[in-house]
Write a protein that holds these residues in place. Sequence first.
Motif, PDB file in Angstrom:
ATOM      1  N   GLN A 274      -6.976   0.318  22.401  1.00 23.00           N
ATOM      2  CA  GLN A 274      -7.751  -1.610  22.618  1.00 23.00           C
ATOM      3  C   GLN A 274      -8.736  -1.500  23.841  1.00 23.00           C
ATOM      4  OE1 GLN A 274      -4.770  -4.099  24.945  1.00 23.00           O
ATOM      5  NE2 GLN A 274      -3.728  -4.533  23.386  1.00 23.00           N
ATOM      6  N   ALA A 275      -8.189  -0.657  24.680  1.00 24.94           N
ATOM      7  CA  ALA A 275      -9.389  -0.731  26.051  1.00 24.94           C
ATOM      8  C   ALA A 275     -10.569  -0.624  25.107  1.00 24.94           C
ATOM      9  CB  ALA A 275      -9.431  -0.134  27.535  1.00 24.94           C
ATOM     10  N   GLN A 276     -10.836   0.589  24.319  1.00 24.80           N
ATOM     11  CA  GLN A 276     -12.037   0.243  24.471  1.00 24.80           C
ATOM     12  C   GLN A 276     -12.623  -0.321  23.190  1.00 24.80           C
ATOM     13  OE1 GLN A 276     -14.811   3.514  24.497  1.00 24.80           O
ATOM     14  NE2 GLN A 276     -15.440   1.061  24.621  1.00 24.80           N
TER      15      GLN A 276
ATOM     16  N   LEU B 103       6.278   2.249  23.184  1.00 25.05           N
ATOM     17  CA  LEU B 103       5.840   0.803  22.017  1.00 25.05           C
ATOM     18  C   LEU B 103       4.775   1.283  21.286  1.00 25.05           C
ATOM     19  CD1 LEU B 103       6.400  -1.274  24.771  1.00 25.05           C
ATOM     20  CD2 LEU B 103       7.692  -0.905  23.306  1.00 25.05           C
ATOM     21  N   PRO B 104       4.631   1.239  20.059  1.00 29.91           N
ATOM     22  CA  PRO B 104       4.198   1.213  18.908  1.00 29.91           C
ATOM     23  C   PRO B 104       2.792  -0.516  19.659  1.00 29.91           C
ATOM     24  CG  PRO B 104       5.424  -0.426  18.041  1.00 29.91           C
ATOM     25  CD  PRO B 104       6.071  -0.180  19.939  1.00 29.91           C
ATOM     26  N   VAL B 105       1.628  -0.044  19.467  1.00 27.61           N
ATOM     27  CA  VAL B 105      -0.030  -0.096  19.793  1.00 27.61           C
ATOM     28  C   VAL B 105      -0.325  -0.669  18.138  1.00 27.61           C
ATOM     29  CG1 VAL B 105      -1.751  -0.239  21.496  1.00 27.61           C
ATOM     30  CG2 VAL B 105       0.543   0.877  22.346  1.00 27.61           C
ATOM     31  N   GLU B 106      -0.403  -1.876  18.106  1.00 26.31           N
ATOM     32  CA  GLU B 106      -1.633  -2.176  16.586  1.00 26.31           C
ATOM     33  C   GLU B 106      -3.418  -0.934  17.353  1.00 26.31           C
ATOM     34  OE1 GLU B 106      -3.645  -5.813  14.589  1.00 26.31           O
ATOM     35  OE2 GLU B 106      -2.587  -6.587  16.815  1.00 26.31           O
ATOM     36  N   GLU B 107      -3.773  -0.940  17.938  1.00 25.86           N
ATOM     37  CA  GLU B 107      -4.829  -0.162  17.779  1.00 25.86           C
ATOM     38  C   GLU B 107      -4.570   1.467  17.763  1.00 25.86           C
ATOM     39  OE1 GLU B 107      -5.583  -4.188  20.322  1.00 25.86           O
ATOM     40  OE2 GLU B 107      -4.013  -2.337  20.432  1.00 25.86           O
ATOM     41  N   GLY B 108      -3.493   1.949  18.158  1.00 23.61           N
ATOM     42  CA  GLY B 108      -3.102   3.290  17.992  1.00 23.61           C
ATOM     43  C   GLY B 108      -2.752   3.613  19.513  1.00 23.61           C
ATOM     44  N   SER B 109      -3.585   3.071  20.761  1.00 30.71           N
ATOM     45  CA  SER B 109      -2.927   3.532  22.324  1.00 30.71           C
ATOM     46  C   SER B 109      -3.730   2.529  23.290  1.00 30.71           C
ATOM     47  CB  SER B 109      -3.421   5.053  22.065  1.00 30.71           C
ATOM     48  OG  SER B 109      -5.032   4.881  22.009  1.00 30.71           O
ATOM     49  N   ALA B 110      -3.342   2.228  24.358  1.00 36.85           N
ATOM     50  CA  ALA B 110      -4.257   1.366  24.956  1.00 36.85           C
ATOM     51  C   ALA B 110      -5.106   1.716  25.809  1.00 36.85           C
ATOM     52  CB  ALA B 110      -3.367   1.526  26.680  1.00 36.85           C
TER      53      ALA B 110
ATOM     54  N   ASP C 156       1.569  -5.444  30.026  1.00 31.40           N
ATOM     55  CA  ASP C 156       1.904  -6.779  29.565  1.00 31.40           C
ATOM     56  C   ASP C 156       0.981  -7.702  29.364  1.00 31.40           C
ATOM     57  OD1 ASP C 156       4.226  -6.160  29.654  1.00 31.40           O
ATOM     58  OD2 ASP C 156       5.191  -7.566  31.126  1.00 31.40           O
ATOM     59  N   GLY C 157      -0.557  -7.432  30.898  1.00 34.77           N
ATOM     60  CA  GLY C 157      -0.996  -8.555  30.791  1.00 34.77           C
ATOM     61  C   GLY C 157      -2.889  -7.298  30.368  1.00 34.77           C
ATOM     62  N   HIS C 158      -2.464  -5.757  29.852  1.00 35.85           N
ATOM     63  CA  HIS C 158      -3.484  -5.100  29.680  1.00 35.85           C
ATOM     64  C   HIS C 158      -4.816  -5.635  28.944  1.00 35.85           C
ATOM     65  CE1 HIS C 158      -5.056  -1.689  27.502  1.00 35.85           C
ATOM     66  NE2 HIS C 158      -5.279  -1.525  28.519  1.00 35.85           N
ATOM     67  N   GLY C 159      -4.614  -6.196  27.720  1.00 36.16           N
ATOM     68  CA  GLY C 159      -5.929  -6.613  27.144  1.00 36.16           C
ATOM     69  C   GLY C 159      -6.816  -7.877  27.013  1.00 36.16           C
ATOM     70  N   GLU C 160      -4.944  -9.339  27.725  1.00 33.15           N
ATOM     71  CA  GLU C 160      -5.509 -10.049  28.178  1.00 33.15           C
ATOM     72  C   GLU C 160      -6.610 -10.238  29.273  1.00 33.15           C
ATOM     73  OE1 GLU C 160      -3.502 -14.192  29.944  1.00 33.15           O
ATOM     74  OE2 GLU C 160      -2.495 -12.313  29.295  1.00 33.15           O
TER      75      GLU C 160
END
Length: 225
Positions: A129-131, A119-126, A84-88
């Motif tokens: 997204q982190a990178q 869950l689908p992730v826009e960037e492909g994966s968590a 939930d709060g990963h990207g933020e």
Amino acid sequence: MSNLPESLAGKTVSVLGGTGPQGRGLARRFAAAGLPVVIGSRSAERASEAAATLAEAVGGDVTGADNAGAAAAGDIVVVAVPWDGHGELLTELAPALAGKVVVDCVNPLGFDKQGAYALPVEEGSAAQQAQGILAESTVVGAFHNVSAVKLEDPEVTSVDTDVLVLGDVREATDLVQDLAGTIPGVRGVYGGRLRNAHQVEALTANLISVNRRYKAHAGIRVTDI
């Protein structure tokens, strides 16, 4: 205190989300291996309490801080926060994480009556997204499929699983394989580039299904290597 590989000598490991089951379990094992560990949490107070409890249980150098303090303190920073709060959170901590190896073990999962699903992730994966957020850091995906229950159980002397390590920088994936190997019974296995993190994160949904059916805490083993 321990026989740490040379690559980890003098390195501090911070665990963001270190008061949750996965983070707490990893922190316990790294501290027991003789690594200095900083537990990060939204609340510095909760982090310090968890650190004091852990230091008492396993000995070693364990301290607590808020997530920003933990991010600044670690040479290797493990991200074990809820999806939930990963990207933020990573956006907020990007300056503190610059120049560091960031180990993402977050699984983007949903749960309904049929159980867990990816869950689908826009960037492909968590991990991707982190990178994307942490342009100045080296992101490695690892520890997605390790049972928190086993990590946290002091009676479990050998965790008995492989950890798939994914990343685009050989030096960083080698380092994280060494980190995985500090946990008794665990072997770090290179699992491909960061773009292949999706299926490793998603595999956790399958393992949750295995665990429900067989009342187990399943891990994975890679054969023939």
